[in-house]
Scaffold this motif. Structure first.
Motif, PDB file in Angstrom:
ATOM      1  N   LYS A 125      83.176  69.727  19.904  1.00 30.18           N
ATOM      2  CA  LYS A 125      84.140  69.130  20.817  1.00 30.18           C
ATOM      3  C   LYS A 125      83.472  68.692  22.126  1.00 30.18           C
ATOM      4  CE  LYS A 125      88.752  70.246  22.428  1.00 30.18           C
ATOM      5  NZ  LYS A 125      89.535  71.342  23.036  1.00 30.18           N
ATOM      6  N   LEU A 126      82.518  69.490  22.610  1.00 27.90           N
ATOM      7  CA  LEU A 126      81.907  69.228  23.916  1.00 27.90           C
ATOM      8  C   LEU A 126      80.640  68.395  23.828  1.00 27.90           C
ATOM      9  CD1 LEU A 126      82.325  72.737  25.592  1.00 27.90           C
ATOM     10  CD2 LEU A 126      83.901  70.802  25.623  1.00 27.90           C
ATOM     11  N   GLU A 127      80.165  68.200  22.600  1.00 24.27           N
ATOM     12  CA  GLU A 127      78.940  67.426  22.388  1.00 24.27           C
ATOM     13  C   GLU A 127      79.118  66.011  22.938  1.00 24.27           C
ATOM     14  OE1 GLU A 127      76.497  69.034  18.610  1.00 24.27           O
ATOM     15  OE2 GLU A 127      77.913  67.422  18.229  1.00 24.27           O
ATOM     16  N   GLY A 128      78.095  65.508  23.569  1.00 27.08           N
ATOM     17  CA  GLY A 128      78.179  64.151  24.097  1.00 27.08           C
ATOM     18  C   GLY A 128      78.684  64.119  25.527  1.00 27.08           C
ATOM     19  N   ASP A 129      79.274  65.225  25.989  1.00 28.04           N
ATOM     20  CA  ASP A 129      79.723  65.312  27.380  1.00 28.04           C
ATOM     21  C   ASP A 129      78.577  65.912  28.191  1.00 28.04           C
ATOM     22  OD1 ASP A 129      80.813  66.020  29.837  1.00 28.04           O
ATOM     23  OD2 ASP A 129      82.808  66.345  28.968  1.00 28.04           O
ATOM     24  N   LYS A 130      78.008  65.106  29.085  1.00 27.37           N
ATOM     25  CA  LYS A 130      76.808  65.570  29.787  1.00 27.37           C
ATOM     26  C   LYS A 130      77.096  66.676  30.809  1.00 27.37           C
ATOM     27  CE  LYS A 130      76.762  61.464  32.806  1.00 27.37           C
ATOM     28  NZ  LYS A 130      77.803  61.945  33.687  1.00 27.37           N
ATOM     29  N   ASN A 131      78.343  67.029  31.007  1.00 27.57           N
ATOM     30  CA  ASN A 131      78.666  68.140  31.901  1.00 27.57           C
ATOM     31  C   ASN A 131      78.370  69.501  31.261  1.00 27.57           C
ATOM     32  OD1 ASN A 131      79.798  66.672  34.143  1.00 27.57           O
ATOM     33  ND2 ASN A 131      81.486  66.159  32.753  1.00 27.57           N
ATOM     34  N   TYR A 132      78.126  69.494  29.950  1.00 29.79           N
ATOM     35  CA  TYR A 132      77.912  70.761  29.252  1.00 29.79           C
ATOM     36  C   TYR A 132      76.569  70.783  28.547  1.00 29.79           C
ATOM     37  CZ  TYR A 132      83.012  70.801  29.675  1.00 29.79           C
ATOM     38  OH  TYR A 132      84.283  70.739  30.142  1.00 29.79           O
ATOM     39  N   THR A 133      75.946  71.953  28.569  1.00 29.81           N
ATOM     40  CA  THR A 133      74.748  72.191  27.749  1.00 29.81           C
ATOM     41  C   THR A 133      75.078  73.348  26.822  1.00 29.81           C
ATOM     42  OG1 THR A 133      73.318  71.545  29.574  1.00 29.81           O
ATOM     43  CG2 THR A 133      72.299  72.773  27.774  1.00 29.81           C
ATOM     44  N   PHE A 134      75.003  73.103  25.548  1.00 32.50           N
ATOM     45  CA  PHE A 134      75.393  74.125  24.586  1.00 32.50           C
ATOM     46  C   PHE A 134      74.132  74.700  23.941  1.00 32.50           C
ATOM     47  CE2 PHE A 134      77.328  76.187  21.049  1.00 32.50           C
ATOM     48  CZ  PHE A 134      78.677  76.342  21.358  1.00 32.50           C
ATOM     49  N   ILE A 135      73.963  76.015  24.049  1.00 34.16           N
ATOM     50  CA  ILE A 135      72.806  76.663  23.410  1.00 34.16           C
ATOM     51  C   ILE A 135      73.327  77.657  22.381  1.00 34.16           C
ATOM     52  CG2 ILE A 135      70.804  78.160  23.766  1.00 34.16           C
ATOM     53  CD1 ILE A 135      70.798  77.087  26.702  1.00 34.16           C
ATOM     54  N   TYR A 136      72.877  77.502  21.155  1.00 30.34           N
ATOM     55  CA  TYR A 136      73.279  78.441  20.104  1.00 30.34           C
ATOM     56  C   TYR A 136      72.068  79.279  19.731  1.00 30.34           C
ATOM     57  CZ  TYR A 136      74.900  80.280  15.650  1.00 30.34           C
ATOM     58  OH  TYR A 136      75.254  81.125  14.626  1.00 30.34           O
ATOM     59  N   PHE A 137      72.200  80.592  19.833  1.00 29.76           N
ATOM     60  CA  PHE A 137      71.099  81.478  19.502  1.00 29.76           C
ATOM     61  C   PHE A 137      71.559  82.463  18.442  1.00 29.76           C
ATOM     62  CE2 PHE A 137      67.997  84.782  19.874  1.00 29.76           C
ATOM     63  CZ  PHE A 137      66.841  84.128  20.260  1.00 29.76           C
ATOM     64  N   ASP A 138      70.896  82.451  17.305  1.00 25.23           N
ATOM     65  CA  ASP A 138      71.250  83.352  16.199  1.00 25.23           C
ATOM     66  C   ASP A 138      70.293  84.545  16.229  1.00 25.23           C
ATOM     67  OD1 ASP A 138      71.741  84.654  13.835  1.00 25.23           O
ATOM     68  OD2 ASP A 138      71.877  82.807  12.639  1.00 25.23           O
ATOM     69  N   PHE A 139      70.798  85.699  16.583  1.00 28.91           N
ATOM     70  CA  PHE A 139      69.954  86.888  16.719  1.00 28.91           C
ATOM     71  C   PHE A 139      69.432  87.411  15.383  1.00 28.91           C
ATOM     72  CE2 PHE A 139      72.043  86.860  20.826  1.00 28.91           C
ATOM     73  CZ  PHE A 139      70.990  87.209  21.666  1.00 28.91           C
ATOM     74  N   PHE A 140      69.986  86.945  14.291  1.00 23.39           N
ATOM     75  CA  PHE A 140      69.457  87.333  12.986  1.00 23.39           C
ATOM     76  C   PHE A 140      68.239  86.484  12.626  1.00 23.39           C
ATOM     77  CE2 PHE A 140      73.762  89.139  12.246  1.00 23.39           C
ATOM     78  CZ  PHE A 140      73.345  90.442  11.996  1.00 23.39           C
TER      79      PHE A 140
END
Ligand SMILES: Nc1ncnc2c1ncn2[C@@H]1O[C@H](COP(=O)(O)OP(=O)(O)OP(=O)(O)O)[C@@H](O)[C@H]1O
Ligand SMILES: [Mg+2]
Length: 74
Positions: free
Chosen positions: A59-74
């Motif tokens: 949903k937030l992708e493409g909006d430069k106001n947000y940086t989304f970081i996904y980290f999978d601890f496994f």
């Protein structure tokens, strides 16, 4: 689709048309982000936590106001 085939995917996170509802949760998370509130999302296994967060990412992708970081601890 074969009539006997289960229309519901079960296992890992769901995307696109497999993802149902969670409209309120998405809005609430977005409000928290916009207010700078740290959020810890917890629920029993397989309740849809990852799917919800990945949906929010889409949903937030493409909006430069947000940086989304996904980290999978496994
Ligand atoms: N919004 C949704 N719409 C439809 N099915 C869903 C949704 N969210 C979760 N599911 C179902 O639950 C399963 C597990 O989803 P998901 O992997 O996102 O949960 P999780 O809470 O991150 O699980 P885990 O605790 O194992 O990390 C999916 O494979 C799907 O069957
Ligand atoms: Mg998960």
């Amino acid at each position: 689709m074969n009539k006997k085939e289960n229309p519901f995917y079960f296992g890992n996170e769901v995307y696109d048309s497999d993802f149902c509802n969670r409209t309120e949760e998405l809005n609430e998370l977005q409000k928290d982000i916009n207010s700078g509130i740290n959020v810890l999302l917890y629920a029993p296994r397989r309740f849809g936590k990852t799917s919800l967060l990945k949906k929010l990412q889409t949903k937030l992708e493409g909006d430069k106001n947000y940086t989304f970081i996904y980290f999978d601890f496994f």
